[in-house]
Scaffold this motif. Sequence first.
Motif, PDB file in Angstrom:
ATOM      1  N   PHE A 150       0.839  -1.176   0.000  1.00  0.00           N
ATOM      2  CA  PHE A 150       0.000   0.000   0.000  1.00  0.00           C
ATOM      3  C   PHE A 150       0.880   1.232   0.000  1.00  0.00           C
ATOM      4  O   PHE A 150       1.855   1.320   0.745  1.00  0.00           O
ATOM      5  CB  PHE A 150      -0.933   0.018   1.216  1.00  0.00           C
ATOM      6  CG  PHE A 150      -2.122  -0.877   1.041  1.00  0.00           C
ATOM      7  CD1 PHE A 150      -3.322  -0.375   0.591  1.00  0.00           C
ATOM      8  CD2 PHE A 150      -2.024  -2.223   1.314  1.00  0.00           C
ATOM      9  CE1 PHE A 150      -4.417  -1.202   0.414  1.00  0.00           C
ATOM     10  CE2 PHE A 150      -3.111  -3.067   1.145  1.00  0.00           C
ATOM     11  CZ  PHE A 150      -4.307  -2.539   0.690  1.00  0.00           C
ATOM     12  N   ARG A 151       0.574   2.171  -0.871  1.00  0.00           N
ATOM     13  CA  ARG A 151       1.331   3.413  -0.995  1.00  0.00           C
ATOM     14  C   ARG A 151       0.379   4.587  -0.880  1.00  0.00           C
ATOM     15  O   ARG A 151      -0.783   4.510  -1.264  1.00  0.00           O
ATOM     16  CB  ARG A 151       2.057   3.474  -2.353  1.00  0.00           C
ATOM     17  CG  ARG A 151       2.964   2.285  -2.628  1.00  0.00           C
ATOM     18  CD  ARG A 151       4.155   2.288  -1.673  1.00  0.00           C
ATOM     19  NE  ARG A 151       5.103   1.243  -2.039  1.00  0.00           N
ATOM     20  CZ  ARG A 151       5.339   0.160  -1.322  1.00  0.00           C
ATOM     21  NH1 ARG A 151       4.686  -0.037  -0.204  1.00  0.00           N
ATOM     22  NH2 ARG A 151       6.230  -0.722  -1.716  1.00  0.00           N
ATOM     23  N   LYS A 193      -9.365  15.339  -0.589  1.00  0.00           N
ATOM     24  CA  LYS A 193      -9.565  14.586   0.655  1.00  0.00           C
ATOM     25  C   LYS A 193      -8.812  13.255   0.658  1.00  0.00           C
ATOM     26  O   LYS A 193      -8.486  12.718   1.709  1.00  0.00           O
ATOM     27  CB  LYS A 193     -11.049  14.327   0.891  1.00  0.00           C
ATOM     28  CG  LYS A 193     -11.817  15.551   1.317  1.00  0.00           C
ATOM     29  CD  LYS A 193     -13.271  15.218   1.550  1.00  0.00           C
ATOM     30  CE  LYS A 193     -14.051  16.446   1.958  1.00  0.00           C
ATOM     31  NZ  LYS A 193     -15.477  16.144   2.183  1.00  0.00           N
ATOM     32  N   TYR A 194      -8.548  12.711  -0.528  1.00  0.00           N
ATOM     33  CA  TYR A 194      -7.883  11.410  -0.612  1.00  0.00           C
ATOM     34  C   TYR A 194      -6.363  11.501  -0.741  1.00  0.00           C
ATOM     35  O   TYR A 194      -5.690  10.476  -0.793  1.00  0.00           O
ATOM     36  CB  TYR A 194      -8.480  10.570  -1.747  1.00  0.00           C
ATOM     37  CG  TYR A 194      -9.729   9.844  -1.288  1.00  0.00           C
ATOM     38  CD1 TYR A 194      -9.677   8.513  -0.911  1.00  0.00           C
ATOM     39  CD2 TYR A 194     -10.940  10.510  -1.188  1.00  0.00           C
ATOM     40  CE1 TYR A 194     -10.802   7.851  -0.467  1.00  0.00           C
ATOM     41  CE2 TYR A 194     -12.075   9.871  -0.740  1.00  0.00           C
ATOM     42  CZ  TYR A 194     -12.003   8.531  -0.379  1.00  0.00           C
ATOM     43  OH  TYR A 194     -13.123   7.884   0.077  1.00  0.00           O
ATOM     44  N   ILE A 195      -5.816  12.702  -0.779  1.00  0.00           N
ATOM     45  CA  ILE A 195      -4.356  12.842  -0.751  1.00  0.00           C
ATOM     46  C   ILE A 195      -3.869  12.262   0.582  1.00  0.00           C
ATOM     47  O   ILE A 195      -4.398  12.588   1.637  1.00  0.00           O
ATOM     48  CB  ILE A 195      -3.926  14.328  -0.885  1.00  0.00           C
ATOM     49  CG1 ILE A 195      -4.354  14.886  -2.235  1.00  0.00           C
ATOM     50  CG2 ILE A 195      -2.428  14.492  -0.652  1.00  0.00           C
ATOM     51  CD1 ILE A 195      -3.597  14.331  -3.429  1.00  0.00           C
ATOM     52  N   GLY A 196      -2.893  11.396   0.512  1.00  0.00           N
ATOM     53  CA  GLY A 196      -2.365  10.742   1.709  1.00  0.00           C
ATOM     54  C   GLY A 196      -2.999   9.404   2.018  1.00  0.00           C
ATOM     55  O   GLY A 196      -2.479   8.651   2.835  1.00  0.00           O
ATOM     56  N   TRP A 197      -4.102   9.068   1.375  1.00  0.00           N
ATOM     57  CA  TRP A 197      -4.760   7.787   1.623  1.00  0.00           C
ATOM     58  C   TRP A 197      -3.964   6.656   0.976  1.00  0.00           C
ATOM     59  O   TRP A 197      -3.373   6.832  -0.090  1.00  0.00           O
ATOM     60  CB  TRP A 197      -6.171   7.789   1.039  1.00  0.00           C
ATOM     61  CG  TRP A 197      -7.163   8.420   1.956  1.00  0.00           C
ATOM     62  CD1 TRP A 197      -7.185   9.725   2.353  1.00  0.00           C
ATOM     63  CD2 TRP A 197      -8.256   7.782   2.599  1.00  0.00           C
ATOM     64  NE1 TRP A 197      -8.230   9.940   3.192  1.00  0.00           N
ATOM     65  CE2 TRP A 197      -8.914   8.761   3.362  1.00  0.00           C
ATOM     66  CE3 TRP A 197      -8.741   6.491   2.602  1.00  0.00           C
ATOM     67  CZ2 TRP A 197     -10.026   8.473   4.129  1.00  0.00           C
ATOM     68  CZ3 TRP A 197      -9.858   6.217   3.351  1.00  0.00           C
ATOM     69  CH2 TRP A 197     -10.491   7.197   4.115  1.00  0.00           C
ATOM     70  N   PRO A 198      -3.959   5.482   1.584  1.00  0.00           N
ATOM     71  CA  PRO A 198      -3.246   4.343   1.005  1.00  0.00           C
ATOM     72  C   PRO A 198      -4.035   3.706  -0.138  1.00  0.00           C
ATOM     73  O   PRO A 198      -5.257   3.652  -0.104  1.00  0.00           O
ATOM     74  CB  PRO A 198      -3.118   3.377   2.183  1.00  0.00           C
ATOM     75  CG  PRO A 198      -4.250   3.722   3.082  1.00  0.00           C
ATOM     76  CD  PRO A 198      -4.529   5.188   2.903  1.00  0.00           C
ATOM     77  N   LEU A 199      -3.297   3.272  -1.131  1.00  0.00           N
ATOM     78  CA  LEU A 199      -3.876   2.579  -2.273  1.00  0.00           C
ATOM     79  C   LEU A 199      -2.947   1.417  -2.606  1.00  0.00           C
ATOM     80  O   LEU A 199      -1.727   1.580  -2.595  1.00  0.00           O
ATOM     81  CB  LEU A 199      -3.996   3.542  -3.461  1.00  0.00           C
ATOM     82  CG  LEU A 199      -4.828   3.103  -4.658  1.00  0.00           C
ATOM     83  CD1 LEU A 199      -6.295   2.920  -4.259  1.00  0.00           C
ATOM     84  CD2 LEU A 199      -4.745   4.155  -5.749  1.00  0.00           C
TER      85      LEU A 199
END
Length: 96
Positions: A32-33, A78-84
């Motif tokens: 996850f990054r 809002k999703y900047i920094g979220w893991p994917l």
Amino acid sequence: MRSIKAPTTTTLAIEVYKPRSCWRMMTDSQQFRSIVGFHQDELGDWIATLSCGHTQHVRHRPPWELRPWVVTEEGRRKYIGWPLFCKKCQDEETQR
């Protein structure tokens, strides 16, 4: 992203932006990054840039891909920094 402990104490990561029926559980959270940015391809589809340098499409195409947050600037912010999950990192690790 939420983490839960399975009976074997293996940490399972769940991509929370997918509907419950489509949650993907992974046993290896190393792949996850963090999302560091977004840009559009030539067709107008959104692509997330990950902290590892790889990119991944993040499309909203109901009913198959449900990511309504990607269609607005506020949602993407809002999703900047979220893991994917990064499939390319997983593939590189497998080839070693």
